[in-house]
Design an enzyme around this catalytic site. Structure first.
Site, PDB file in Angstrom:
ATOM      1  N   PRO A 113       0.796  -1.228   0.000  1.00 12.09           N
ATOM      2  CA  PRO A 113       0.000   0.000   0.000  1.00 12.09           C
ATOM      3  C   PRO A 113       0.828   1.279   0.000  1.00 12.09           C
ATOM      4  CG  PRO A 113      -0.123  -1.109   2.130  1.00 12.09           C
ATOM      5  CD  PRO A 113       0.512  -2.071   1.163  1.00 12.09           C
ATOM      6  N   ASN A 114       0.372   2.202  -0.826  1.00 12.63           N
ATOM      7  CA  ASN A 114       0.912   3.564  -0.959  1.00 12.63           C
ATOM      8  C   ASN A 114       2.234   3.637  -1.708  1.00 12.63           C
ATOM      9  OD1 ASN A 114      -1.236   4.936   0.460  1.00 12.63           O
ATOM     10  ND2 ASN A 114      -0.442   3.942   2.304  1.00 12.63           N
TER      11      ASN A 114
ATOM     12  N   ARG B  96       5.398  12.092  -3.243  1.00  9.62           N
ATOM     13  CA  ARG B  96       5.115  12.740  -1.940  1.00  9.62           C
ATOM     14  C   ARG B  96       6.194  12.318  -0.942  1.00  9.62           C
ATOM     15  NH1 ARG B  96      -0.787  11.399  -2.504  1.00  9.62           N
ATOM     16  NH2 ARG B  96      -1.065  12.172  -4.613  1.00  9.62           N
TER      17      ARG B  96
ATOM     18  N   TYR C 183      11.057   9.101   1.713  1.00  3.59           N
ATOM     19  CA  TYR C 183      11.135   7.975   0.770  1.00  3.59           C
ATOM     20  C   TYR C 183      11.933   8.284  -0.505  1.00  3.59           C
ATOM     21  CZ  TYR C 183       7.633   6.016   3.879  1.00  3.59           C
ATOM     22  OH  TYR C 183       6.976   5.536   4.986  1.00  3.59           O
TER      23      TYR C 183
ATOM     24  N   ASN D 201       7.988  -5.689  -0.379  1.00  5.46           N
ATOM     25  CA  ASN D 201       7.847  -4.523   0.483  1.00  5.46           C
ATOM     26  C   ASN D 201       6.353  -4.408   0.759  1.00  5.46           C
ATOM     27  OD1 ASN D 201       7.629  -2.108   1.800  1.00  5.46           O
ATOM     28  ND2 ASN D 201       8.985  -0.972   0.414  1.00  5.46           N
TER      29      ASN D 201
ATOM     30  N   ALA E  81       2.865  -0.665   5.045  1.00  5.31           N
ATOM     31  CA  ALA E  81       2.370  -0.657   6.427  1.00  5.31           C
ATOM     32  C   ALA E  81       1.779  -2.008   6.844  1.00  5.31           C
ATOM     33  CB  ALA E  81       1.341   0.449   6.598  1.00  5.31           C
TER      34      ALA E  81
ATOM     35  N   HIS F  19       3.532  -4.321   9.410  1.00  5.36           N
ATOM     36  CA  HIS F  19       3.427  -4.171  10.864  1.00  5.36           C
ATOM     37  C   HIS F  19       2.089  -4.650  11.416  1.00  5.36           C
ATOM     38  CE1 HIS F  19       6.773  -1.731   9.706  1.00  5.36           C
ATOM     39  NE2 HIS F  19       6.000  -0.847   9.098  1.00  5.36           N
TER      40      HIS F  19
ATOM     41  N   ASP G 270       0.894 -15.555   7.082  1.00  8.09           N
ATOM     42  CA  ASP G 270       0.383 -16.910   6.815  1.00  8.09           C
ATOM     43  C   ASP G 270       0.487 -17.254   5.327  1.00  8.09           C
ATOM     44  OD1 ASP G 270      -0.213 -17.216   9.483  1.00  8.09           O
ATOM     45  OD2 ASP G 270      -2.366 -16.879   9.261  1.00  8.09           O
TER      46      ASP G 270
ATOM     47  N   GLU H 146      12.414  -9.579   2.528  1.00  7.14           N
ATOM     48  CA  GLU H 146      11.657  -8.402   2.959  1.00  7.14           C
ATOM     49  C   GLU H 146      12.495  -7.150   2.703  1.00  7.14           C
ATOM     50  OE1 GLU H 146      10.799  -8.477   7.147  1.00  7.14           O
ATOM     51  OE2 GLU H 146       9.777  -6.528   7.081  1.00  7.14           O
TER      52      GLU H 146
ATOM     53  N   HIS I 159      12.557  -2.767   2.815  1.00 10.37           N
ATOM     54  CA  HIS I 159      11.983  -1.461   3.155  1.00 10.37           C
ATOM     55  C   HIS I 159      12.930  -0.374   2.691  1.00 10.37           C
ATOM     56  CE1 HIS I 159       8.833  -3.323   5.395  1.00 10.37           C
ATOM     57  NE2 HIS I 159       9.737  -4.104   5.933  1.00 10.37           N
ATOM     58  N   LEU I 160      12.352   0.668   2.134  1.00  8.34           N
ATOM     59  CA  LEU I 160      13.155   1.813   1.694  1.00  8.34           C
ATOM     60  C   LEU I 160      13.790   2.512   2.895  1.00  8.34           C
ATOM     61  CD1 LEU I 160      10.351   2.936  -0.672  1.00  8.34           C
ATOM     62  CD2 LEU I 160      12.657   2.417  -1.489  1.00  8.34           C
ATOM     63  N   SER I 161      12.972   2.758   3.905  1.00  6.65           N
ATOM     64  CA  SER I 161      13.440   3.440   5.114  1.00  6.65           C
ATOM     65  C   SER I 161      13.927   2.393   6.121  1.00  6.65           C
ATOM     66  CB  SER I 161      12.307   4.273   5.709  1.00  6.65           C
ATOM     67  OG  SER I 161      11.213   3.431   6.074  1.00  6.65           O
TER      68      SER I 161
ATOM     69  N   ARG J 260      12.638   4.254  13.129  1.00  5.80           N
ATOM     70  CA  ARG J 260      11.434   5.096  13.038  1.00  5.80           C
ATOM     71  C   ARG J 260      10.520   4.844  14.246  1.00  5.80           C
ATOM     72  NH1 ARG J 260       8.991   4.940   7.169  1.00  5.80           N
ATOM     73  NH2 ARG J 260       7.948   6.780   8.030  1.00  5.80           N
TER      74      ARG J 260
ATOM     75  N   ARG K 109       6.650   0.674  13.916  1.00  6.39           N
ATOM     76  CA  ARG K 109       7.253   0.134  12.678  1.00  6.39           C
ATOM     77  C   ARG K 109       8.361  -0.883  12.977  1.00  6.39           C
ATOM     78  NH1 ARG K 109       5.175   3.630   8.582  1.00  6.39           N
ATOM     79  NH2 ARG K 109       4.875   5.708   9.420  1.00  6.39           N
TER      80      ARG K 109
HETATM   81  O1  CA2 Z   1      10.215   2.015   4.253  1.00  5.41           O
HETATM   82  C1  CA2 Z   1       9.406   1.314   3.622  1.00  5.41           C
HETATM   83  O2  CA2 Z   1       9.633   0.845   2.522  1.00  5.41           O
HETATM   84  C2  CA2 Z   1       8.006   1.099   4.225  1.00  5.41           C
HETATM   85  O3  CA2 Z   1       7.598  -0.227   3.906  1.00  5.41           O
HETATM   86  C3  CA2 Z   1       7.102   2.111   3.563  1.00  5.41           C
HETATM   87  C4  CA2 Z   1       5.691   2.122   4.139  1.00  5.41           C
HETATM   88  C5  CA2 Z   1       5.730   2.230   5.660  1.00  5.41           C
HETATM   89  O4  CA2 Z   1       4.414   2.149   6.184  1.00  5.41           O
HETATM   90  C6  CA2 Z   1       6.600   1.163   6.279  1.00  5.41           C
HETATM   91  O5  CA2 Z   1       6.625   1.355   7.673  1.00  5.41           O
HETATM   92  C7  CA2 Z   1       7.999   1.243   5.744  1.00  5.41           C
HETATM   93  C8  CA2 Z   1       4.904   3.308   3.598  1.00  5.41           C
HETATM   94  C9  CA2 Z   1       4.869   3.392   2.125  1.00  5.41           C
HETATM   95  C10 CA2 Z   1       4.318   4.736   1.791  1.00  5.41           C
HETATM   96  O6  CA2 Z   1       4.941   5.146   0.617  1.00  5.41           O
HETATM   97  C11 CA2 Z   1       4.798   6.444   0.284  1.00  5.41           C
HETATM   98  C12 CA2 Z   1       5.618   6.880  -0.717  1.00  5.41           C
HETATM   99  C13 CA2 Z   1       5.555   8.189  -1.098  1.00  5.41           C
HETATM  100  C14 CA2 Z   1       4.624   9.040  -0.517  1.00  5.41           C
HETATM  101  C15 CA2 Z   1       3.793   8.584   0.473  1.00  5.41           C
HETATM  102  C16 CA2 Z   1       3.864   7.274   0.862  1.00  5.41           C
END
Ligand code: CA2
Length: 146
Positions: free
Chosen positions: A10-11, A18, A23, A74, A77, A80, A87, A98, A100-102, A107, A111
């Site tokens: 998601p997202n 954004r 990110y 990836n 959210a 978490h 499963d 797995e 994650h960008l961040s 954080r 998370r």
């Molecule tokens: O760091 C990551 O890759 C995350 O999986 C990104 C998720 C976050 O909920 C995880 O804790 C860590 C959020 C992805 C949202 O991506 C966006 C990208 C640009 C603008 C807004 C959201």
């Protein structure tokens, strides 16, 4: 040639548009073309799925069994929160990396927990888009070893 499915949750479709301070400014399309290039060099096939819906991600993991040899995930959210994704991964018995960008451990505390980590072969977190390439590198070594 071994095939890797790269799944983004998601997202992540908003990547590069954004919150660049968190990110970065690379778009998901950019990440996909970086992965295609790396996969070609490594001798892997790659395919991509992105969904904002938990059930669609679960369906993609189920469908990977039989058509792909490994998954880079990836889960955004859902990482978490989702016992259902955990499963699904356990049920297909495919190696999952797995990503994650961040750095999720640097954080907010919510998370720090990952439902993916216990069923993944490893976690890469905090290296931005390069993390996907690191995951492909690790999978190439595992899938192509003689
Ligand atoms: O760091 C990551 O890759 C995350 O999986 C990104 C998720 C976050 O909920 C995880 O804790 C860590 C959020 C992805 C949202 O991506 C966006 C990208 C640009 C603008 C807004 C959201």
């Amino acid at each position: 040639m071994p095939s890797v499915l790269i799944i983004n949750g998601p997202n992540l479709n908003l990547l590069g548009t954004r919150q660049p301070e968190v990110y970065g400014s690379t778009t998901l399309a950019d990440v996909e073309s970086m992965c295609r290039e790396a996969a070609e060099r490594l001798g892997l096939d790659v395919a991509f799925v992105q969904s904002n819906h938990e059930g669609a991600l679960i369906d993609a993991i189920h469908a990977a069994k039989g058509s792909h040899d490994a998954i880079v995930l990836n889960a955004g959210a859902y990482t978490h929160t989702s016992v259902a994704l955990m499963d699904a991964i356990a049920s297909v018995e495919l190696p999952v990396v797995e990503v994650h960008l961040s750095n999720i451990h640097a954080r907010e505390s919510f998370r720090h927990q990952s439902y993916i980590a216990p069923v993944a072969i490893g976690q890469i977190s905090g290296f931005g888009p390069k993390g996907y390439l690191m995951a492909l590198d690790a999978l190439a070594e595992r899938l192509l070893k003689t």
